[in-house]
Motif scaffolding. Sequence first.
Motif, PDB file in Angstrom:
ATOM      1  N   UNK A 136      -9.217   1.986  23.417  1.00  0.00           N
ATOM      2  CA  UNK A 136     -10.034   1.149  24.308  1.00  0.00           C
ATOM      3  C   UNK A 136     -10.259  -0.259  23.753  1.00  0.00           C
ATOM      4  N   UNK A 137     -10.443  -0.375  22.420  1.00  0.00           N
ATOM      5  CA  UNK A 137     -10.614  -1.698  21.809  1.00  0.00           C
ATOM      6  C   UNK A 137      -9.353  -2.520  21.962  1.00  0.00           C
ATOM      7  N   UNK A 138      -8.205  -1.888  21.795  1.00  0.00           N
ATOM      8  CA  UNK A 138      -6.932  -2.582  21.950  1.00  0.00           C
ATOM      9  C   UNK A 138      -6.695  -3.010  23.392  1.00  0.00           C
ATOM     10  N   UNK A 139      -7.290  -2.278  24.346  1.00  0.00           N
ATOM     11  CA  UNK A 139      -7.150  -2.647  25.750  1.00  0.00           C
ATOM     12  C   UNK A 139      -7.990  -3.855  26.119  1.00  0.00           C
ATOM     13  N   UNK A 140      -9.036  -4.130  25.335  1.00  0.00           N
ATOM     14  CA  UNK A 140      -9.923  -5.256  25.629  1.00  0.00           C
ATOM     15  C   UNK A 140      -9.525  -6.538  24.907  1.00  0.00           C
ATOM     16  N   UNK A 141      -8.925  -6.408  23.719  1.00  0.00           N
ATOM     17  CA  UNK A 141      -8.648  -7.569  22.875  1.00  0.00           C
ATOM     18  C   UNK A 141      -7.158  -7.673  22.559  1.00  0.00           C
ATOM     19  N   UNK A 146      -7.599  -7.293  17.208  1.00  0.00           N
ATOM     20  CA  UNK A 146      -7.914  -5.919  16.811  1.00  0.00           C
ATOM     21  C   UNK A 146      -7.658  -5.727  15.328  1.00  0.00           C
ATOM     22  N   UNK A 147      -6.536  -6.280  14.836  1.00  0.00           N
ATOM     23  CA  UNK A 147      -6.224  -6.199  13.399  1.00  0.00           C
ATOM     24  C   UNK A 147      -7.331  -6.878  12.593  1.00  0.00           C
ATOM     25  N   UNK A 243       5.699  -1.946  20.530  1.00  0.00           N
ATOM     26  CA  UNK A 243       5.813  -3.330  20.975  1.00  0.00           C
ATOM     27  C   UNK A 243       7.187  -3.859  20.583  1.00  0.00           C
ATOM     28  N   UNK A 244       7.838  -4.596  21.491  1.00  0.00           N
ATOM     29  CA  UNK A 244       9.193  -5.080  21.212  1.00  0.00           C
ATOM     30  C   UNK A 244       9.225  -6.021  20.016  1.00  0.00           C
ATOM     31  N   UNK A 245       8.390  -7.040  20.031  1.00  0.00           N
ATOM     32  CA  UNK A 245       8.413  -7.996  18.934  1.00  0.00           C
ATOM     33  C   UNK A 245       7.026  -8.223  18.338  1.00  0.00           C
ATOM     34  N   UNK A 246       6.005  -8.108  19.088  1.00  0.00           N
ATOM     35  CA  UNK A 246       4.671  -8.323  18.570  1.00  0.00           C
ATOM     36  C   UNK A 246       4.047  -9.595  19.107  1.00  0.00           C
ATOM     37  N   UNK A 247       2.748  -9.704  18.900  1.00  0.00           N
ATOM     38  CA  UNK A 247       1.981 -10.833  19.397  1.00  0.00           C
ATOM     39  C   UNK A 247       2.222 -12.046  18.516  1.00  0.00           C
ATOM     40  N   UNK A 248       2.282 -13.238  19.130  1.00  0.00           N
ATOM     41  CA  UNK A 248       2.462 -14.466  18.363  1.00  0.00           C
ATOM     42  C   UNK A 248       1.116 -14.929  17.814  1.00  0.00           C
TER      43      UNK A 248
END
Length: 296
Positions: A136-141, A146-147, A243-248
Motif C-alpha cells: 500500500x505504501x508503494x502504491x501511494x509514493x 519508498x526506499x 520493474x523494467x528499468x526502474x525509477x529515474x
Amino acid sequence: MARTAEKVRDLVAEDPEMRDAITALLEHEDETVEWRDVNESLTSGQWGRLIEKGVLEEAGDGFRLADPDAVREGLTGDDEPAYEGGSDVELPDDEESSWTTYDKAAGVLSLVMMTGYYYHPIRRTVGPAIDVVLGPLNGLLPFFVVVMVLAVCTGFWTSIIQANLMDFDKMSVYQERMQDIQERQKAARERGDEEALDRIQKEQMEAMGDQLGMFKMQFRPMVWIMLLTIPVFLWMYWKLGQIDRGVELILPLVGHTHLKDTIAGFMPAWIVWYFLCSMGFSQIVRKGLGIQTTPT
C-alpha cells in the motif's frame, strides 16, 4: 587513581631518579608550581615526562600533581603491578556476554533469510509476504521515496537496538584495559625489562577472553538489526525485479540515473540511494534523541 599510580610506577621503572623528582613535587602537592620553582630537584626532561604522562596537570599559570594520593601509592607500590582496571565498571563475565535463546533464534532466522539474496525461492517467499505491509505504501509514493522511508525506519531501528543492547561503559573498560597493557608493554620494551615483558604478555593472553566478550557484545545487536533490514532488502530486490528499468532519480556526484542502473560498474543505484538516506537520517535521529552508539 589506579591509572595514575601505574604511570608513576612506569616512570620510576624507566628512570630510577624519577622517584626523587616526584618525591620533591609531593612537597608542593597543594601548590601550583612551574619548573623554575623545582628545577633544583628535577630536570626539564623529567618535568616534561610528568606532564606527558598526565601526572602533572595544568592549573592556571602553572602545574600541580593530578592526584597526590595516587602518586604516593605509585611510589610505595610494586614496580610492575597487575592490571587493576581504570574504571568503576566491572568487566562482564562470560555469562553476562552470552546470548539468550531469543538472540540465537534471531541470528538463525537472519542467516536463513540472508540466503534469499542468492536462493530465489526464499526471496519469492519473503517478498510477497512483506508486500502485504509495504505494498500500500508503494502504491501511494514513488518507489525511490519508498526506499527513502525504509532507510529512515531501518536507521531508526538500528540506532535504538544499538543503544539498548550494547553496554558502552563496559566496552570502554575493555578498550581501556587493552590500551593500558599496550602502554606498559611499550615502556617495558623500551627499558629492556624482559621479566616485565613476560608478565605483561601473560596478562595480554588472559585479556583475550575479554576481547571475545567484547566481540560477542558488539555482534549481538547485529542479529536484531539484520532481522529487520534483510526482509526489507529482499522486498526491494523482489519489487525491482518487477520493474523494467526502474525509477529515474538524481544521485550526488552521479547525476541522473535509474534505480536498477549500476554505479562504478558493480553497485546498484538503489542500494547507493538506500545507504545515503540511511546514513544521513541515522545521524539526525541519533543527534535528536541523544543516542550513544560508540564507547565513551
